[in-house]
Design an enzyme around this catalytic site. Structure first.
Site, PDB file in Angstrom:
ATOM      1  N   LYS A 125       0.149  -0.129  10.444  1.00 23.84           N
ATOM      2  CA  LYS A 125       0.861  -0.250   9.167  1.00 23.84           C
ATOM      3  C   LYS A 125       1.239   1.144   8.697  1.00 23.84           C
ATOM      4  O   LYS A 125       0.450   2.079   8.821  1.00 23.84           O
ATOM      5  CB  LYS A 125       0.002  -0.935   8.110  1.00 23.84           C
ATOM      6  N   GLU A 155       3.094  -4.320  -2.795  1.00 23.14           N
ATOM      7  CA  GLU A 155       1.966  -3.947  -3.648  1.00 23.14           C
ATOM      8  C   GLU A 155       2.408  -3.631  -5.069  1.00 23.14           C
ATOM      9  O   GLU A 155       3.326  -2.832  -5.287  1.00 23.14           O
ATOM     10  CB  GLU A 155       1.222  -2.737  -3.065  1.00 23.14           C
ATOM     11  N   ASP A 162      -6.307   2.857   5.017  1.00 23.25           N
ATOM     12  CA  ASP A 162      -6.661   4.230   4.635  1.00 23.25           C
ATOM     13  C   ASP A 162      -7.337   4.260   3.278  1.00 23.25           C
ATOM     14  O   ASP A 162      -7.807   5.305   2.835  1.00 23.25           O
ATOM     15  CB  ASP A 162      -5.439   5.149   4.665  1.00 23.25           C
ATOM     16  N   SER A 163      -7.438   3.091   2.633  1.00 25.54           N
ATOM     17  CA  SER A 163      -8.249   2.962   1.418  1.00 25.54           C
ATOM     18  C   SER A 163      -9.709   3.276   1.702  1.00 25.54           C
ATOM     19  O   SER A 163     -10.503   3.469   0.776  1.00 25.54           O
ATOM     20  CB  SER A 163      -8.121   1.549   0.834  1.00 25.54           C
ATOM     21  N   ASP A 207      -4.047   1.339   9.577  1.00 30.86           N
ATOM     22  CA  ASP A 207      -3.168   2.192   8.769  1.00 30.86           C
ATOM     23  C   ASP A 207      -2.934   3.535   9.455  1.00 30.86           C
ATOM     24  O   ASP A 207      -3.879   4.130  10.012  1.00 30.86           O
ATOM     25  CB  ASP A 207      -3.806   2.465   7.401  1.00 30.86           C
ATOM     26  N   GLU A 233       3.483   3.235   5.361  1.00 34.74           N
ATOM     27  CA  GLU A 233       3.935   3.060   3.979  1.00 34.74           C
ATOM     28  C   GLU A 233       5.335   3.623   3.758  1.00 34.74           C
ATOM     29  O   GLU A 233       5.740   4.596   4.401  1.00 34.74           O
ATOM     30  CB  GLU A 233       2.975   3.767   3.011  1.00 34.74           C
TER      31      GLU A 233
END
Length: 347
Positions: free
Chosen positions: A157, A227, A88-89, A127, A159
């Site tokens: 993925k 991270e 999602d970056s 993501d 978070e």
């Protein structure tokens, strides 16, 4: 009739073979020796969770890089990267937002499909964007299903380690979808973290990183991203787990490493890092400088008329056809156009 059926079956098998070959090359079709599928992996075959577990057990570092489109997928494929993360970056490095929060699921699916067309070898992980899995396990599973079915991913993925995230991870795994966790700095949680801040820098925070990673493992995650945490904390988490850890700004003691495509290539600067590359990132190239130089040279050559020259004007018309073309222009009353064409003809 028997002969007809025999030929019909043979034709059916002939039509089926290309389909089977396509299916075996799809990212979300596993190896299956039971039914005569491929029995071994080569560099030309899709990386699977089995391959990652084998590397992990052997202590071989795992490589992961983000990708957002067909070209980046192709580059990761050619470089032999193990995992392509459609992150999602993309919200920041592709769409120009200051955070990862604005990107939608539909936008992510576009990126996923493009990467899937280019990256034929790496394991594909997509993501789950902010707002698409937090409300309930049902929402989380529905989103994960779309990422696999519509995005062509192998896994997803998500978070964080809050109870709702752990529950979501468990529900997705139970639905038959592989999940990668993500702890430490979780960009989707900058509202509560107070910005892009490293984690694990005090006792409580360090313990939370390890505990959260363990909880994600217990929920069924096949790997966990760590991270922006101190290397010692990452080492502790890696030791405590029986699944791979993928470090990003977490030091050298993880099972593998992940970097953002644009960061490692030196392609651009991020607004949220005060116009500099993240401290943890090594720039393996300065592609941005190369791009800027090429664009400047293009602008200059177009401006001074040196591009395109004869070398880049390859298409020819024969003398006979050219003369006929001039006559047609004149018949159409386009004498000036005919004169212009004749004046520029190198004949």
């Amino acid at each position: 009739m028997a002969i007809f059926n025999l030929f019909s079956k043979a034709a059916s098998r002939t039509r089926t073979r290309p389909l089977l070959k396509t299916l075996r090359n799809m990212s979300n079709v596993p190896e299956n020796a039971v039914y005569g599928g491929p029995t071994s992996q080569t560099p030309n075959h899709r990386v699977t969770l089995t391959n990652l577990r084998q590397k992990y057990k052997k202590g071989e570092p795992i490589t992961m890089v983000t990708a957002y489109d067909y070209p980046s997928g192709v580059h990761l494929d050619m470089a032999g990267i193990d995992i392509a993360l459609v992150g999602d970056s993309a919200a920041m490095v592709v769409h120009g937002y200051d955070t990862t929060l604005p990107i939608s699921l539909d936008e992510m699916l576009v990126h996923c499909r493009a990467v899937a067309r280019g990256a034929r070898r790496p394991l594909l992980v997509g993501d789950l964007p902010f707002g698409t899995y937090e409300s309930s396990s049902v929402q989380a599973v529905d989103t994960a299903v779309r990422v696999l079915k519509e995005g062509g991913m192998d896994a997803i993925k998500l978070e964080g380690g809050a109870h709702s995230r752990i529950t979501a991870a468990r529900a997705i795994v139970e639905a038959g979808i592989a999940v990668m966790g993500h702890v430490g700095l979780t960009p989707q949680a900058i509202s509560v973290l107070g910005g892009f801040r490293p984690q694990g820098k005090n006792i409580a925070s360090a313990v939370k990183v390890v505990e959260t990673a363990i909880s994600l493992q217990e929920a069924g995650c096949f790997a966990v991203v760590l991270e922006c945490v101190p290397p010692e904390v990452a080492a502790a988490a890696t030791s405590a787990l029986r699944i791979p850890t993928m470090g990003i700004g977490a030091g050298p003691f993880c099972s593998g490493q992940v970097l953002v495509y644009h960061d490692l290539l030196g392609m651009l600067q991020h607004p949220h890092h005060a116009k500099v590359t993240p401290k943890f990132c090594k720039q393996f190239a300065q592609i941005g400088d190369v791009i800027n130089k090429a664009l400047s040279e293009y602008r200059e050559e177009v401006s001074n008329g040196s591009f395109p020259g004869p070398l880049h004007s390859p298409y020819k018309i024969s003398d006979t056809d050219f003369n006929g073309f001039l006559k047609e222009l004149q018949n159409m009353g386009l004498d000036e156009a005919a004169s212009a064409a004749a004046a520029k003809a190198n004949r």
